[in-house]
Design a protein around this motif. Structure first.
Motif, mmCIF file in Angstrom:
data_model
loop_
_atom_site.group_PDB
_atom_site.id
_atom_site.type_symbol
_atom_site.label_atom_id
_atom_site.label_comp_id
_atom_site.label_asym_id
_atom_site.label_seq_id
_atom_site.Cartn_x
_atom_site.Cartn_y
_atom_site.Cartn_z
ATOM 1 N N ASP A 60 0.830 -1.211 0.000
ATOM 2 C CA ASP A 60 0.000 0.000 0.000
ATOM 3 C C ASP A 60 0.860 1.255 0.000
ATOM 4 O O ASP A 60 0.596 2.224 -0.735
ATOM 5 N N ARG A 103 -10.036 -3.074 10.486
ATOM 6 C CA ARG A 103 -9.679 -2.262 9.319
ATOM 7 C C ARG A 103 -10.912 -1.986 8.451
ATOM 8 O O ARG A 103 -11.102 -0.867 7.948
ATOM 9 N N ARG A 104 -11.755 -3.014 8.277
ATOM 10 C CA ARG A 104 -12.928 -2.844 7.429
ATOM 11 C C ARG A 104 -13.895 -1.822 8.021
ATOM 12 O O ARG A 104 -14.386 -0.927 7.319
ATOM 13 N N LYS A 157 -12.408 1.783 7.861
ATOM 14 C CA LYS A 157 -12.473 2.377 6.523
ATOM 15 C C LYS A 157 -13.905 2.725 6.154
ATOM 16 O O LYS A 157 -14.159 3.731 5.475
ATOM 17 N N LYS A 158 -14.874 1.919 6.616
ATOM 18 C CA LYS A 158 -16.278 2.200 6.306
ATOM 19 C C LYS A 158 -16.713 3.515 6.951
ATOM 20 O O LYS A 158 -17.425 4.313 6.334
ATOM 21 N N LYS A 164 -14.539 6.013 8.333
ATOM 22 C CA LYS A 164 -13.636 7.151 8.152
ATOM 23 C C LYS A 164 -13.166 7.339 6.718
ATOM 24 O O LYS A 164 -12.559 8.374 6.401
ATOM 25 N N LEU A 191 -10.809 5.916 5.228
ATOM 26 C CA LEU A 191 -9.390 5.593 5.104
ATOM 27 C C LEU A 191 -9.086 4.378 5.972
ATOM 28 O O LEU A 191 -9.790 4.098 6.943
ATOM 29 N N SER A 192 -8.024 3.655 5.614
ATOM 30 C CA SER A 192 -7.568 2.593 6.492
ATOM 31 C C SER A 192 -6.871 3.216 7.700
ATOM 32 O O SER A 192 -6.480 4.387 7.663
ATOM 33 N N GLU A 250 -3.484 4.622 6.763
ATOM 34 C CA GLU A 250 -3.621 5.822 5.934
ATOM 35 C C GLU A 250 -4.051 7.022 6.777
ATOM 36 O O GLU A 250 -3.556 8.142 6.583
#
Length: 782
Positions: free
Chosen positions: A69, A758-759, A762-763, A765, A767-768, A771
C-alpha cells in the motif's frame, strides 16, 4: 463351607455379575472416551498448528500488504509529479534536457523512499524521452547502464533485455521473482522487482509508454518474516503472487521441478490441506490476501506429529493399566455390595410367595409405574398442545377486538408464543356454518365440532402458514389472513377462487352452506379489529336465498341510522390512553368522527347517544387511572349543548388527550432513564469483544428484540452501529496520540480480528487506519 454357600447363593441370583458388569461398563466409558480423546488429539493438534502458523502467515501478509500500500501510494506520487511532466513535455518540445529541472526532480525523489518499511529498498525511474534513469541520489543515461559498468546488474537477465522488457509492453503493478541485483553501492543483494509503466492511467490503443517506475524490495525482510514459522526439517514456506509465481521462499521446495513447480489448488481464502508429495505426507497451511497473493508453508507430517504419537502411546498404556486395576477393584466392590442384598432378595421372595399363589415380583410393579408415567406424559403433552391452541386463540381474539395497548405489547406476546409475523397485508373474515341453528342435543354439538375441525383443515390447506383461526360463535369461525405484498397496494389476487374452493370442498362433505363475510385489507395487523367489524357487518347483510355466499364489505352496507362505536373501538381508545400513545388515540378518535359524521351523518339524537357512550368510556378510564392522573377534570358540556357536529365531542376528546399526555410523559421519563443507562453501559464496556445485544439485554432484564427496537427508537441509530462508532472514535484518538500498532489498537477498542477493525474503520472514516495515521502526521508537520 458356610462362606462358600453364601457366594454360591450370590451367583445364583446374578447379583455379583450384575454389579460387576455395571462397574465394568462404567469403567469402559472413560476408556472409550480416552481412546476418542487420543484420536481427537491429532485433530486438535492440527487445529492448533494451523492456528499458530496461520497467525504468523497473517502477520507476514499484513506487513507485506502494508508495504505494498505504501509503495503504490508513493508510486502514484512519483507518476503525478509536476516536475516529471514538465521534464518530459519540454524535452519532446525542444529536444533539450533541462538540467536544473532534472536536479530538482532527483532531489524530490528522495522523499519517495519506503521509510515506513524495514525492507531495504530503492527505486529507479526509467524515462524514454529524455533517455534518463533517475534514482533518489543520481542521474544516469541509458548508455551508463551496461554490462561493463556495475551501476546496475541483475542475475539471469542482461541490461538490454531488462530495458526491452520494461519498454516493450505496459506493466501494471507487476512483481517479478527474487533476483540478485547489484546496484549503486556495488553490493549484490537479493531483491524483488516491482514495475509500473508510465503513464499510470489505463493506456489506450496507440498511447506511447513514456517510462516506468521500478522499485527493488529487499528479500531479507520477506524471508525473516517467513522464518518466524520455525519450519521443521524438510519444511518449505513461500510467497506467490496472483499468477502463482513464487516471489520468495524459505527452505527447500518439495515440489517437482517438472511441470513448472505447479502449486496445488487452494480451497478458500485460508486453511489446511493434507498432501502427499513423492511418498512424503505434508500439511499445507495457507492464507491469501486481497491482492490474490498466497502465503503458504509446507510442513512434513512425520516430524510435526511425532510428539503427539508418543503422547498417544503413553496415554493408551496408562489407560489399559488403569483398566486392569479398576476391574480388580470392581470385582471386590461387587462382592461386598452383593452380600447384603442376598438376604433382602430372600425376604422379598418370601413376601411375594406368601401374598400370591402365582409368580410375582417387583418388576411387575415397576412396569405398572412405567405405564402410569407414560400415560401421564402423554396427558401432559396433550395439555400442552391444547394450551398452545388456547394461546393462539387468545392472540387472535385480542387482535380482532383491538385489546393490545401498543405494538410493543403485541410484539412481546408474539415472542412468548414464538410467533413471527413478517407479512404486511391483513384481512379479517367470518365464516358462518348454515344448517346448525339449534344445538339442543349432544349429537348436534358433536356434529358441529366435527364440522369445524374439517373446515379448519380446509382453511389451513388453502392458506398454509398464512392464517390465524378463532371460534367466534357456536356456528362461526373468525380468521385473519396474512400476505406479503409489494408496495402499491394491499390486495389478494385469486382470493375469490380460493374461497370458492373451500366452499365447494366443504359442501361436498357436508350438505350445508358456508357463508363468508370479508372485511377490507389493512396494512397493519393492529388495525385488523376494524376489518373484523366490517366482516361481521358484511355477514349480517347476507339473506337466505341469495346466490352469493362471499360478501365483501362496502360502503353500501353502512346503516346511517345507527351510530358507530363498537366494543373494539372502545378497547382501542382505552388501550391507547393507558399506553400513552397519542398517535394511536388520534387515529381512534379520527375513526370515530369519520364513521359517524362523514359516512353515516348521524342525527342529533344519535349524537347524544354516542356522547353518553364515549363519556362512559372516559369515566371508566378516569376511575381506573385516578392514582396516575393529576388535574384531568375540565368541564364537560351539558346534554343541552350537544349538537350533531363533531365539535360537540371536542371537550370530551380533550380529556382523553390530557390523560394520554400525562401517561406519555411518565413513559418518556422511564425511557429516558433506560436509554441513558444503556448508553452509559456501552461507553463503559465497549472494549469488551463480547459486548452485544445478548449481554446488554441480560444486564437490563429485557429481550434482545425489544432492546434492538427500543435503542433504534430512542437514538435513531442501530445498536451495532452505535458500538462501532464508539470503538472507532476511540481508535482515532489512539492513532493520533500513541505509537501503538494497528493490532494493539484493535484489541484495545474491542476487536479480536484486525481485518474486521480495518474494514469498519475504513467504512466509517473513508481511510484505512495506517492511511489515517499517515495523513494526520503529514497535517501536523504542515
Amino acid at each position: 463351607m458356610k462362606r462358600r454357600f453364601a457366594i454360591t447363593q450370590i451367583f445364583q441370583h446374578n447379583l455379583f455379575i450384575q454389579f460387576f458388569l455395571t462397574y465394568v461398563g462404567l469403567l469402559l466409558i472413560p476408556l472409550v472416551l480416552g481412546i476418542g480423546v487420543n484420536s481427537a488429539l491429532v485433530q486438535q493438534f492440527q487445529a492448533s498448528l494451523e492456528e499458530n502458523k496461520l497467525a504468523v502467515l497473517r502477520q507476514t501478509r499484513d506487513v507485506i500488504e502494508g508495504t505494498i500500500d505504501d509503495l503504490e501510494w508513493r508510486m502514484f506520487q512519483i507518476a503525478g509529479s509536476p516536475r516529471l511532466s514538465r521534464l518530459i513535455t519540454e524535452y519532446r518540445t525542444t529536444g533539450v534536457q533541462d538540467s536544473l529541472l532534472t536536479r530538482e526532480l532527483v532531489a524530490s525523489l528522495n522523499t519517495y523512499t519506503l521509510y515506513s518499511s524495514n525492507l531495504k529498498s530503492t527505486f529507479y525511474l526509467y524515462l524514454q524521452e529524455p533517455p534518463l534513469i533517475l534514482t533518489p541520489y543520481s542521474v544516469y543515461r541509458h548508455e551508463d547502464f551496461t554490462e561493463d559498468k556495475t551501476y546496475f546488474l541483475m542475475d539471469g537477465i542482461s541490461i538490454e533485455d531488462w530495458h526491452d522488457r520494461i519498454f516493450s509492453r505496459y506493466h501494471r503493478r507487476e512483481f517479478y521473482p527474487v533476483r540478485r541485483v547489484t546496484i549503486e553501492d556495488f553490493t549484490s543483494k537479493p531483491m524483488i522487482p516491482y514495475v509500473q509503466s508510465l503513464p499510470v492511467a489505463p493506456i489506450s490503443q496507440g498511447t506511447e509508454i513514456t517510462g516506468a517506475i521500478v522499485y527493488l524490495l529487499g528479500e531479507d525482510e520477506f524471508r525473516s518474516l517467513l522464518g518466524n514459522l520455525n519450519l521443521p526439517p524438510g519444511g518449505w514456506a513461500f510467497i506467490a503472487d496472483a499468477q502463482n509465481q513464487i516471489l520468495t521462499q524459505e527452505g527447500e521446495s518439495p515440489l517437482s521441478e517438472q511441470g513448472g513447480r505447479s502449486l496445488p489448488v487452494f480451497q478458500g481464502r485460508e486453511g489446511l490441506l493434507s498432501l502427499s508429495l513423492e511418498g512424503t505426507d505434508y500439511f499445507l497451511i495457507y492464507t491469501t490476501s486481497e491482492y490474490g497473493w498466497k502465503y503458504a508453508a509446507y510442513l512434513p507430517a512425520e516430524p510435526v506429529l511425532q510428539p503427539v504419537y508418543r503422547l498417544q502411546q503413553i496415554s493408551l498404556l496408562t489407560l489399559m493399566g488403569s483398566m486392569l486395576i479398576s476391574m480388580a477393584v470392581a470385582s471386590i466392590i461387587s462382592y461386598r455390595r452383593a452380600r447384603p442384598l442376598q438376604q433382602l432378595l430372600r425376604e422379598i421372595g418370601d413376601v411375594l410367595d406368601s401374598s400370591s399363589p402365582g409368580k410375582s415380583s417387583g418388576i411387575q410393579a415397576l412396569g405398572t409405574g412405567v405405564q402410569q408415567l407414560i400415560s401421564q406424559s402423554r396427558h401432559l403433552q396433550l395439555q400442552l398442545e391444547r394450551q398452545e391452541a388456547v394461546n393462539q386463540g387468545l392472540l387472535v381474539n385480542r387482535l380482532l377486538h383491538g385489546s393490545f395497548r401498543s405494538k410493543n405489547e403485541m410484539q412481546s406476546f408474539l415472542e412468548y408464543l414464538k410467533i413471527t409475523i413478517t407479512e404486511n397485508c391483513f384481512v379479517a373474515m367470518v365464516m358462518s356454518l348454515q344448517g346448525f341453528r339449534t344445538l339442543d342435543t349432544v349429537s348436534m354439538i358433536d356434529e358441529m365440532n366435527r364440522t369445524k375441525v374439517v373446515l379448519k383443515a380446509l382453511i389451513h390447506n388453502t392458506f398454509p402458514g398464512r392464517v390465524f383461526l378463532s371460534e367466534n360463535q357456536e356456528e362461526q369461525i373468525a380468521l385473519i389472513l396474512m400476505a406479503e405484498q409489494e408496495r402499491g397496494g394491499c390486495y389478494w389476487s385469486g382470493l375469490d377462487d380460493q374461497l370458492e374452493g373451500i366452499q365447494r370442498d366443504f359442501e361436498e362433505i357436508y350438505h350445508g352452506r358456508l357463508v363468508i363475510g370479508i372485511g377490507t385489507p389493512k396494512a397493519e395487523i393492529l388495525e385488523i379489529a376494524a376489518s373484523f367489524e366490517e366482516a361481521k357487518q358484511a355477514l349480517q347483510s347476507w339473506k337466505p336465498g341469495t346466490s352469493r355466499d362471499q360478501i365483501y364489505f362496502t360502503q353500501d352496507l353502512v346503516n346511517p341510522e345507527e351510530y358507530y362505536y363498537p366494543i373494539e373501538l372502545e378497547i382501542r381508545l382505552s388501550n391507547a390512553v393507558r399506553a400513552g400513545d397519542e398517535q394511536a388515540l388520534e387515529q381512534g378518535l379520527a375513526t370515530l368522527c369519520h364513521e359517524n359524521f362523514e359516512r353515516r351523518k348521524i342525527s342529533h339524537t344519535r349524537c347524544r347517544y354516542l356522547y353518553h357512550e364515549v363519556y362512559g368510556t372516559y369515566r371508566k378510564l378516569r376511575d381506573s387511572l385516578s392514582g396516575d392522573l393529576a388535574g384531568a377534570s375540565a368541564a364537560i358540556p351539558p346534554e343541552a349543548e350537544i349538537s350533531g357536529e363533531p365539535e360537540s365531542l371536542e371537550t370530551l376528546f380533550q380529556q382523553f388527550r390530557t390523560i394520554t399526555r400525562q401517561l406519555s410523559g411518565a413513559k418518556r421519563s422511564h425511557n429516558k432513564e433506560l436509554i441513558q443507562g444503556i448508553t452509559g453501559y456501552l461507553r463503559d464496556r465497549y472494549t469488551d469483544p463480547g459486548l452485544g445485544l445478548s449481554m446488554v439485554a441480560s444486564r437490563f432484564s429485557i429481550t434482545e428484540s425489544y432492546l434492538s427496537f427500543f435503542f433504534k427508537e430512542q437514538t435513531g441509530e442501530n445498536f451495532s452501529n452505535y458500538i462501532e462508532s464508539l470503538r472507532i472514535d476511540q481508535a482515532v484518538q489512539l492513532l493520533k496520540t500513541t505509537d501503538a500498532g494497528i493490532h494493539g489498537i484493535a484489541q484495545m477498542v474491542g476487536y479480536n480480528n484486525d481485518k474486521t477493525f480495518r474494514r469498519v474503520f475504513k467504512k466509517l472514516k473513508g481511510l484505512s487506519p495506517s492511511e489515517f495515521r499517515q495523513e494526520y502526521s503529514q497535517r501536523r508537520m504542515v
